[in-house]
Design an enzyme around this catalytic site. Structure first.
Site, PDB file in Angstrom:
ATOM      1  N   SER A 144       0.868  -1.185   0.000  1.00 11.25           N
ATOM      2  CA  SER A 144       0.000   0.000   0.000  1.00 11.25           C
ATOM      3  C   SER A 144       0.899   1.227   0.000  1.00 11.25           C
ATOM      4  CB  SER A 144      -0.855  -0.001   1.270  1.00 11.25           C
ATOM      5  OG  SER A 144      -1.451   1.267   1.487  1.00 11.25           O
ATOM      6  N   TYR A 157      -2.860  -1.277  10.463  1.00  8.29           N
ATOM      7  CA  TYR A 157      -2.879  -1.660   9.038  1.00  8.29           C
ATOM      8  C   TYR A 157      -1.590  -1.179   8.363  1.00  8.29           C
ATOM      9  CZ  TYR A 157      -4.423  -1.499   4.100  1.00  8.29           C
ATOM     10  OH  TYR A 157      -4.521  -1.648   2.742  1.00  8.29           O
TER      11      TYR A 157
HETATM   12  P1  NDP Z   1     -11.538  -6.021  -0.909  1.00  8.72           P
HETATM   13  O1  NDP Z   1     -12.116  -5.948   0.463  1.00  8.72           O
HETATM   14  O2  NDP Z   1     -12.401  -5.693  -2.071  1.00  8.72           O
HETATM   15  O3  NDP Z   1     -10.905  -7.461  -1.151  1.00  8.72           O
HETATM   16  C1  NDP Z   1     -10.214  -8.163  -0.157  1.00  8.72           C
HETATM   17  C2  NDP Z   1     -10.032  -9.572  -0.653  1.00  8.72           C
HETATM   18  O4  NDP Z   1      -9.298 -10.320   0.312  1.00  8.72           O
HETATM   19  C3  NDP Z   1     -11.349 -10.305  -0.865  1.00  8.72           C
HETATM   20  O5  NDP Z   1     -11.248 -11.025  -2.060  1.00  8.72           O
HETATM   21  C4  NDP Z   1     -11.447 -11.249   0.329  1.00  8.72           C
HETATM   22  O6  NDP Z   1     -12.212 -12.365  -0.040  1.00  8.72           O
HETATM   23  C5  NDP Z   1      -9.968 -11.563   0.545  1.00  8.72           C
HETATM   24  N1  NDP Z   1      -9.626 -11.998   1.883  1.00  8.72           N
HETATM   25  C6  NDP Z   1      -9.770 -11.312   3.068  1.00  8.72           C
HETATM   26  N2  NDP Z   1      -9.363 -12.055   4.096  1.00  8.72           N
HETATM   27  C7  NDP Z   1      -8.925 -13.234   3.573  1.00  8.72           C
HETATM   28  C8  NDP Z   1      -8.380 -14.423   4.125  1.00  8.72           C
HETATM   29  N3  NDP Z   1      -8.225 -14.562   5.446  1.00  8.72           N
HETATM   30  N4  NDP Z   1      -8.044 -15.422   3.299  1.00  8.72           N
HETATM   31  C9  NDP Z   1      -8.203 -15.318   1.952  1.00  8.72           C
HETATM   32  N5  NDP Z   1      -8.732 -14.227   1.372  1.00  8.72           N
HETATM   33  C10 NDP Z   1      -9.088 -13.206   2.177  1.00  8.72           C
HETATM   34  O7  NDP Z   1     -10.250  -5.077  -0.853  1.00  8.72           O
HETATM   35  P2  NDP Z   1      -9.256  -4.494  -1.950  1.00  8.72           P
HETATM   36  O8  NDP Z   1      -9.461  -5.107  -3.270  1.00  8.72           O
HETATM   37  O9  NDP Z   1      -9.284  -3.042  -1.805  1.00  8.72           O
HETATM   38  O10 NDP Z   1      -7.875  -4.972  -1.308  1.00  8.72           O
HETATM   39  C11 NDP Z   1      -6.983  -5.863  -1.931  1.00  8.72           C
HETATM   40  C12 NDP Z   1      -5.599  -5.605  -1.376  1.00  8.72           C
HETATM   41  O11 NDP Z   1      -5.193  -4.277  -1.726  1.00  8.72           O
HETATM   42  C13 NDP Z   1      -5.514  -5.678   0.153  1.00  8.72           C
HETATM   43  O12 NDP Z   1      -4.295  -6.275   0.539  1.00  8.72           O
HETATM   44  C14 NDP Z   1      -5.536  -4.212   0.571  1.00  8.72           C
HETATM   45  O13 NDP Z   1      -4.923  -3.997   1.808  1.00  8.72           O
HETATM   46  C15 NDP Z   1      -4.756  -3.593  -0.565  1.00  8.72           C
HETATM   47  N6  NDP Z   1      -4.933  -2.167  -0.733  1.00  8.72           N
HETATM   48  C16 NDP Z   1      -6.165  -1.628  -1.000  1.00  8.72           C
HETATM   49  C17 NDP Z   1      -6.308  -0.261  -1.138  1.00  8.72           C
HETATM   50  C18 NDP Z   1      -7.623   0.378  -1.410  1.00  8.72           C
HETATM   51  O14 NDP Z   1      -7.727   1.615  -1.264  1.00  8.72           O
HETATM   52  N7  NDP Z   1      -8.660  -0.363  -1.802  1.00  8.72           N
HETATM   53  C19 NDP Z   1      -5.148   0.655  -1.024  1.00  8.72           C
HETATM   54  C20 NDP Z   1      -3.912  -0.019  -0.739  1.00  8.72           C
HETATM   55  C21 NDP Z   1      -3.818  -1.373  -0.603  1.00  8.72           C
HETATM   56  P3  NDP Z   1     -13.048 -13.235   1.062  1.00  8.72           P
HETATM   57  O15 NDP Z   1     -13.712 -12.242   1.972  1.00  8.72           O
HETATM   58  O16 NDP Z   1     -13.997 -14.090   0.282  1.00  8.72           O
HETATM   59  O17 NDP Z   1     -12.019 -14.059   1.734  1.00  8.72           O
END
Ligand code: NDP
Length: 253
Positions: A144, A157
Protein backbone atom coordinates in the site's frame (compact mmCIF):
# COMPACT_ATOMS: atom_id res chain seq x y z
CA UNK A 1 4.20 -8.64 -26.99
CA UNK A 2 6.01 -11.89 -26.25
CA UNK A 3 7.91 -10.73 -23.16
CA UNK A 4 4.59 -9.98 -21.40
CA UNK A 5 2.94 -13.20 -22.58
CA UNK A 6 1.75 -15.42 -19.71
CA UNK A 7 0.40 -18.27 -21.87
CA UNK A 8 0.79 -21.61 -20.11
CA UNK A 9 1.57 -19.99 -16.73
CA UNK A 10 -0.32 -20.96 -13.57
CA UNK A 11 -1.10 -18.02 -11.26
CA UNK A 12 -2.62 -17.99 -7.79
CA UNK A 13 -4.30 -14.75 -6.69
CA UNK A 14 -5.31 -14.67 -3.02
CA UNK A 15 -8.47 -12.64 -2.57
CA UNK A 16 -8.82 -12.79 -6.35
CA UNK A 17 -12.60 -12.73 -6.32
CA UNK A 18 -13.20 -8.99 -6.05
CA UNK A 19 -11.69 -5.52 -5.95
CA UNK A 20 -8.00 -5.17 -6.79
CA UNK A 21 -7.52 -8.96 -6.68
CA UNK A 22 -10.16 -9.54 -9.33
CA UNK A 23 -8.70 -6.87 -11.62
CA UNK A 24 -5.30 -8.50 -11.26
CA UNK A 25 -6.82 -11.95 -11.90
CA UNK A 26 -8.46 -10.68 -15.09
CA UNK A 27 -5.24 -8.95 -16.21
CA UNK A 28 -3.15 -12.09 -15.72
CA UNK A 29 -5.78 -14.22 -17.47
CA UNK A 30 -5.97 -11.77 -20.39
CA UNK A 31 -2.18 -12.09 -20.71
CA UNK A 32 -2.69 -15.87 -21.09
CA UNK A 33 -2.33 -17.28 -17.56
CA UNK A 34 -4.62 -19.82 -15.94
CA UNK A 35 -5.72 -18.08 -12.74
CA UNK A 36 -6.54 -19.77 -9.45
CA UNK A 37 -8.85 -17.50 -7.48
CA UNK A 38 -8.21 -18.23 -3.79
CA UNK A 39 -10.43 -16.56 -1.20
CA UNK A 40 -12.48 -17.62 1.82
CA UNK A 41 -16.03 -17.55 0.43
CA UNK A 42 -16.17 -20.44 -2.04
CA UNK A 43 -19.31 -19.29 -3.85
CA UNK A 44 -17.82 -15.82 -4.48
CA UNK A 45 -14.63 -17.40 -5.83
CA UNK A 46 -16.66 -19.69 -8.11
CA UNK A 47 -18.64 -16.71 -9.40
CA UNK A 48 -15.48 -14.73 -10.17
CA UNK A 49 -13.89 -17.72 -11.93
CA UNK A 50 -17.09 -18.26 -13.92
CA UNK A 51 -17.10 -14.66 -15.09
CA UNK A 52 -13.52 -15.04 -16.40
CA UNK A 53 -14.40 -18.36 -18.05
CA UNK A 54 -17.42 -16.64 -19.61
CA UNK A 55 -15.05 -14.11 -21.18
CA UNK A 56 -13.06 -16.94 -22.77
CA UNK A 57 -10.27 -16.82 -20.15
CA UNK A 58 -8.84 -19.62 -17.99
CA UNK A 59 -9.69 -19.65 -14.28
CA UNK A 60 -10.65 -21.92 -11.39
CA UNK A 61 -11.58 -21.20 -7.79
CA UNK A 62 -9.97 -22.98 -4.83
CA UNK A 63 -11.03 -21.80 -1.35
CA UNK A 64 -8.32 -20.38 0.91
CA UNK A 65 -8.13 -18.74 4.32
CA UNK A 66 -4.67 -17.21 4.60
CA UNK A 67 -4.96 -17.14 8.41
CA UNK A 68 -5.00 -20.97 8.43
CA UNK A 69 -1.72 -22.81 7.79
CA UNK A 70 -3.67 -25.99 6.94
CA UNK A 71 -5.73 -24.08 4.37
CA UNK A 72 -2.59 -22.63 2.73
CA UNK A 73 -1.05 -26.12 2.51
CA UNK A 74 -4.27 -27.65 1.13
CA UNK A 75 -4.75 -24.96 -1.53
CA UNK A 76 -1.12 -25.16 -2.66
CA UNK A 77 -1.21 -28.97 -2.87
CA UNK A 78 -4.44 -28.82 -4.85
CA UNK A 79 -2.98 -26.39 -7.39
CA UNK A 80 0.09 -28.60 -7.85
CA UNK A 81 -2.09 -31.72 -8.16
CA UNK A 82 -4.34 -30.04 -10.73
CA UNK A 83 -1.76 -28.18 -12.81
CA UNK A 84 1.61 -29.72 -11.92
CA UNK A 85 3.27 -26.37 -11.12
CA UNK A 86 2.86 -22.79 -9.86
CA UNK A 87 4.49 -19.94 -11.80
CA UNK A 88 2.96 -16.85 -10.18
CA UNK A 89 1.67 -16.02 -6.70
CA UNK A 90 -0.13 -12.74 -6.04
CA UNK A 91 -0.60 -12.19 -2.30
CA UNK A 92 -3.50 -9.77 -2.39
CA UNK A 93 -5.78 -10.88 0.49
CA UNK A 94 -6.01 -8.12 3.04
CA UNK A 95 -8.21 -6.48 5.64
CA UNK A 96 -8.30 -3.08 7.30
CA UNK A 97 -9.56 -1.92 10.70
CA UNK A 98 -9.64 1.86 11.03
CA UNK A 99 -9.11 3.16 14.56
CA UNK A 100 -7.12 5.71 16.46
CA UNK A 101 -3.84 4.19 17.70
CA UNK A 102 -5.04 4.46 21.30
CA UNK A 103 -8.20 2.43 20.55
CA UNK A 104 -6.82 -0.67 18.80
CA UNK A 105 -7.30 -3.91 20.75
CA UNK A 106 -4.98 -6.93 20.79
CA UNK A 107 -7.71 -8.75 18.81
CA UNK A 108 -7.59 -6.04 16.09
CA UNK A 109 -3.81 -6.36 15.93
CA UNK A 110 -4.00 -10.14 15.56
CA UNK A 111 -6.73 -10.03 12.92
CA UNK A 112 -4.81 -7.53 10.77
CA UNK A 113 -1.38 -9.08 11.21
CA UNK A 114 -2.60 -12.67 10.76
CA UNK A 115 -4.16 -11.81 7.40
CA UNK A 116 -1.93 -9.09 5.94
CA UNK A 117 1.48 -10.23 7.13
CA UNK A 118 1.55 -13.71 8.72
CA UNK A 119 -0.79 -15.12 6.07
CA UNK A 120 1.27 -13.51 3.33
CA UNK A 121 4.55 -14.88 4.69
CA UNK A 122 3.27 -18.45 4.94
CA UNK A 123 1.68 -18.30 1.47
CA UNK A 124 5.09 -17.18 0.16
CA UNK A 125 6.79 -20.00 2.08
CA UNK A 126 4.46 -22.79 0.96
CA UNK A 127 4.28 -21.72 -2.69
CA UNK A 128 7.95 -20.62 -2.63
CA UNK A 129 9.03 -24.19 -1.78
CA UNK A 130 7.25 -25.37 -4.92
CA UNK A 131 8.87 -22.59 -6.99
CA UNK A 132 12.29 -23.60 -5.60
CA UNK A 133 11.69 -27.15 -6.85
CA UNK A 134 10.77 -25.71 -10.24
CA UNK A 135 13.75 -23.33 -10.34
CA UNK A 136 11.70 -20.23 -11.17
CA UNK A 137 8.78 -18.19 -9.89
CA UNK A 138 7.21 -14.77 -9.57
CA UNK A 139 5.75 -13.54 -6.28
CA UNK A 140 3.86 -10.25 -6.13
CA UNK A 141 2.80 -8.92 -2.73
CA UNK A 142 0.14 -6.25 -2.40
CA UNK A 143 1.32 -3.55 -0.03
CA UNK A 144 0.00 0.00 0.00
CA UNK A 145 1.09 3.60 -0.03
CA UNK A 146 1.05 3.15 3.76
CA UNK A 147 3.95 0.72 3.29
CA UNK A 148 6.03 3.92 3.03
CA UNK A 149 3.99 6.82 4.46
CA UNK A 150 1.80 7.11 7.56
CA UNK A 151 -1.92 7.88 7.49
CA UNK A 152 -4.08 8.61 10.52
CA UNK A 153 -6.52 6.11 12.00
CA UNK A 154 -5.15 3.03 10.26
CA UNK A 155 -1.91 2.63 12.20
CA UNK A 156 -1.90 -1.14 12.70
CA UNK A 157 -2.88 -1.66 9.04
CA UNK A 158 0.00 0.64 8.00
CA UNK A 159 2.42 -1.29 10.23
CA UNK A 160 1.32 -4.53 8.53
CA UNK A 161 1.82 -2.97 5.09
CA UNK A 162 5.27 -1.63 6.02
CA UNK A 163 5.98 -5.25 6.97
CA UNK A 164 4.86 -6.33 3.49
CA UNK A 165 7.51 -4.08 1.91
CA UNK A 166 10.27 -5.58 4.05
CA UNK A 167 8.99 -9.14 3.76
CA UNK A 168 9.29 -8.57 0.01
CA UNK A 169 12.91 -7.39 0.26
CA UNK A 170 13.89 -10.20 2.68
CA UNK A 171 12.49 -12.99 0.52
CA UNK A 172 13.82 -11.37 -2.66
CA UNK A 173 17.31 -11.47 -1.17
CA UNK A 174 17.12 -15.09 -0.01
CA UNK A 175 15.34 -16.50 -3.04
CA UNK A 176 17.14 -14.73 -5.90
CA UNK A 177 19.40 -17.79 -6.19
CA UNK A 178 16.33 -19.91 -6.95
CA UNK A 179 15.31 -17.46 -9.72
CA UNK A 180 12.26 -16.43 -7.68
CA UNK A 181 11.46 -12.74 -8.12
CA UNK A 182 9.65 -11.20 -5.15
CA UNK A 183 8.20 -7.74 -5.70
CA UNK A 184 5.37 -5.64 -4.30
CA UNK A 185 2.70 -3.30 -5.58
CA UNK A 186 1.50 -0.48 -3.34
CA UNK A 187 -1.87 0.88 -4.40
CA UNK A 188 -3.01 4.29 -3.28
CA UNK A 189 -6.62 4.89 -2.24
CA UNK A 190 -8.71 2.73 -4.57
CA UNK A 191 -12.49 2.40 -4.44
CA UNK A 192 -13.36 -1.21 -3.46
CA UNK A 193 -15.41 -3.07 -0.83
CA UNK A 194 -12.60 -2.44 1.69
CA UNK A 195 -13.47 1.29 1.84
CA UNK A 196 -16.72 1.85 -0.12
CA UNK A 197 -18.98 2.27 2.92
CA UNK A 198 -16.35 4.18 4.89
CA UNK A 199 -15.71 6.69 2.08
CA UNK A 200 -19.45 7.13 1.53
CA UNK A 201 -19.89 7.92 5.22
CA UNK A 202 -16.78 10.16 5.25
CA UNK A 203 -16.87 12.20 2.01
CA UNK A 204 -14.34 14.60 3.56
CA UNK A 205 -11.77 11.78 3.69
CA UNK A 206 -12.43 10.95 0.02
CA UNK A 207 -12.01 14.63 -0.89
CA UNK A 208 -8.80 14.85 1.15
CA UNK A 209 -7.41 11.82 -0.74
CA UNK A 210 -8.30 13.40 -4.09
CA UNK A 211 -6.77 16.76 -3.06
CA UNK A 212 -3.57 14.91 -2.21
CA UNK A 213 -3.31 13.08 -5.55
CA UNK A 214 -1.63 15.07 -8.35
CA UNK A 215 -3.55 13.07 -10.97
CA UNK A 216 -6.77 14.32 -9.39
CA UNK A 217 -8.66 11.07 -8.82
CA UNK A 218 -8.56 8.04 -6.59
CA UNK A 219 -7.56 4.69 -8.00
CA UNK A 220 -9.62 2.15 -9.92
CA UNK A 221 -8.86 -1.54 -9.23
CA UNK A 222 -7.79 -1.94 -12.88
CA UNK A 223 -4.94 0.53 -12.27
CA UNK A 224 -2.97 -2.30 -10.61
CA UNK A 225 -3.45 -4.92 -13.34
CA UNK A 226 -0.72 -3.71 -15.73
CA UNK A 227 2.00 -3.67 -13.07
CA UNK A 228 0.95 -7.15 -11.94
CA UNK A 229 1.22 -8.51 -15.50
CA UNK A 230 4.64 -6.85 -15.85
CA UNK A 231 5.94 -8.28 -12.56
CA UNK A 232 4.53 -11.74 -13.41
CA UNK A 233 6.13 -11.78 -16.85
CA UNK A 234 9.61 -12.40 -18.28
CA UNK A 235 9.84 -8.64 -18.86
CA UNK A 236 10.70 -8.20 -15.16
CA UNK A 237 13.18 -11.10 -14.78
CA UNK A 238 15.99 -8.85 -13.41
CA UNK A 239 13.75 -6.87 -11.02
CA UNK A 240 13.42 -8.10 -7.46
CA UNK A 241 12.75 -6.71 -3.98
CA UNK A 242 11.00 -3.63 -5.35
CA UNK A 243 7.78 -1.85 -4.37
CA UNK A 244 5.91 -0.10 -7.20
CA UNK A 245 3.50 2.53 -5.89
CA UNK A 246 0.37 2.98 -7.99
CA UNK A 247 -1.02 6.13 -6.46
CA UNK A 248 -1.46 8.84 -9.08
CA UNK A 249 1.55 10.62 -7.57
CA UNK A 250 0.18 10.76 -4.00
CA UNK A 251 3.55 9.99 -2.42
CA UNK A 252 5.61 12.38 -4.58
CA UNK A 253 5.08 15.23 -2.11
P1 NDP B 1 -11.54 -6.02 -0.91
O1 NDP B 1 -12.12 -5.95 0.46
O2 NDP B 1 -12.40 -5.69 -2.07
O3 NDP B 1 -10.91 -7.46 -1.15
C1 NDP B 1 -10.21 -8.16 -0.16
C2 NDP B 1 -10.03 -9.57 -0.65
O4 NDP B 1 -9.30 -10.32 0.31
C3 NDP B 1 -11.35 -10.31 -0.86
O5 NDP B 1 -11.25 -11.03 -2.06
C4 NDP B 1 -11.45 -11.25 0.33
O6 NDP B 1 -12.21 -12.36 -0.04
C5 NDP B 1 -9.97 -11.56 0.54
N1 NDP B 1 -9.63 -12.00 1.88
C6 NDP B 1 -9.77 -11.31 3.07
N2 NDP B 1 -9.36 -12.06 4.10
C7 NDP B 1 -8.92 -13.23 3.57
C8 NDP B 1 -8.38 -14.42 4.13
N3 NDP B 1 -8.22 -14.56 5.45
N4 NDP B 1 -8.04 -15.42 3.30
C9 NDP B 1 -8.20 -15.32 1.95
N5 NDP B 1 -8.73 -14.23 1.37
C10 NDP B 1 -9.09 -13.21 2.18
O7 NDP B 1 -10.25 -5.08 -0.85
P2 NDP B 1 -9.26 -4.49 -1.95
O8 NDP B 1 -9.46 -5.11 -3.27
O9 NDP B 1 -9.28 -3.04 -1.81
O10 NDP B 1 -7.88 -4.97 -1.31
C11 NDP B 1 -6.98 -5.86 -1.93
C12 NDP B 1 -5.60 -5.60 -1.38
O11 NDP B 1 -5.19 -4.28 -1.73
C13 NDP B 1 -5.51 -5.68 0.15
O12 NDP B 1 -4.29 -6.27 0.54
C14 NDP B 1 -5.54 -4.21 0.57
O13 NDP B 1 -4.92 -4.00 1.81
C15 NDP B 1 -4.76 -3.59 -0.57
N6 NDP B 1 -4.93 -2.17 -0.73
C16 NDP B 1 -6.16 -1.63 -1.00
C17 NDP B 1 -6.31 -0.26 -1.14
C18 NDP B 1 -7.62 0.38 -1.41
O14 NDP B 1 -7.73 1.62 -1.26
N7 NDP B 1 -8.66 -0.36 -1.80
C19 NDP B 1 -5.15 0.65 -1.02
C20 NDP B 1 -3.91 -0.02 -0.74
C21 NDP B 1 -3.82 -1.37 -0.60
P3 NDP B 1 -13.05 -13.24 1.06
O15 NDP B 1 -13.71 -12.24 1.97
O16 NDP B 1 -14.00 -14.09 0.28
O17 NDP B 1 -12.02 -14.06 1.73
Amino acid sequence: MKMFDLSGRIAIVTGGNRGIGFSISRGLAEAGATVVIANRHAEEGEKAAASLLGAGLKAVAIPLDVTSDASIQKMTAEVVRKFGKIDILVNNAGIVIRKKAEDYTPQDWEAIMNTNLRGMFFCCQEVGREMMRQGKGKIINIGSVVSVVAQSERGVYAISKAGVAHLTRSLALEWAKYRINVNAIGPGATLTDINRTYLKEHPEVLQAFINDIPMGRIGHPDDCAGAAVFLASDASDFITGQLILIDGGMTIH
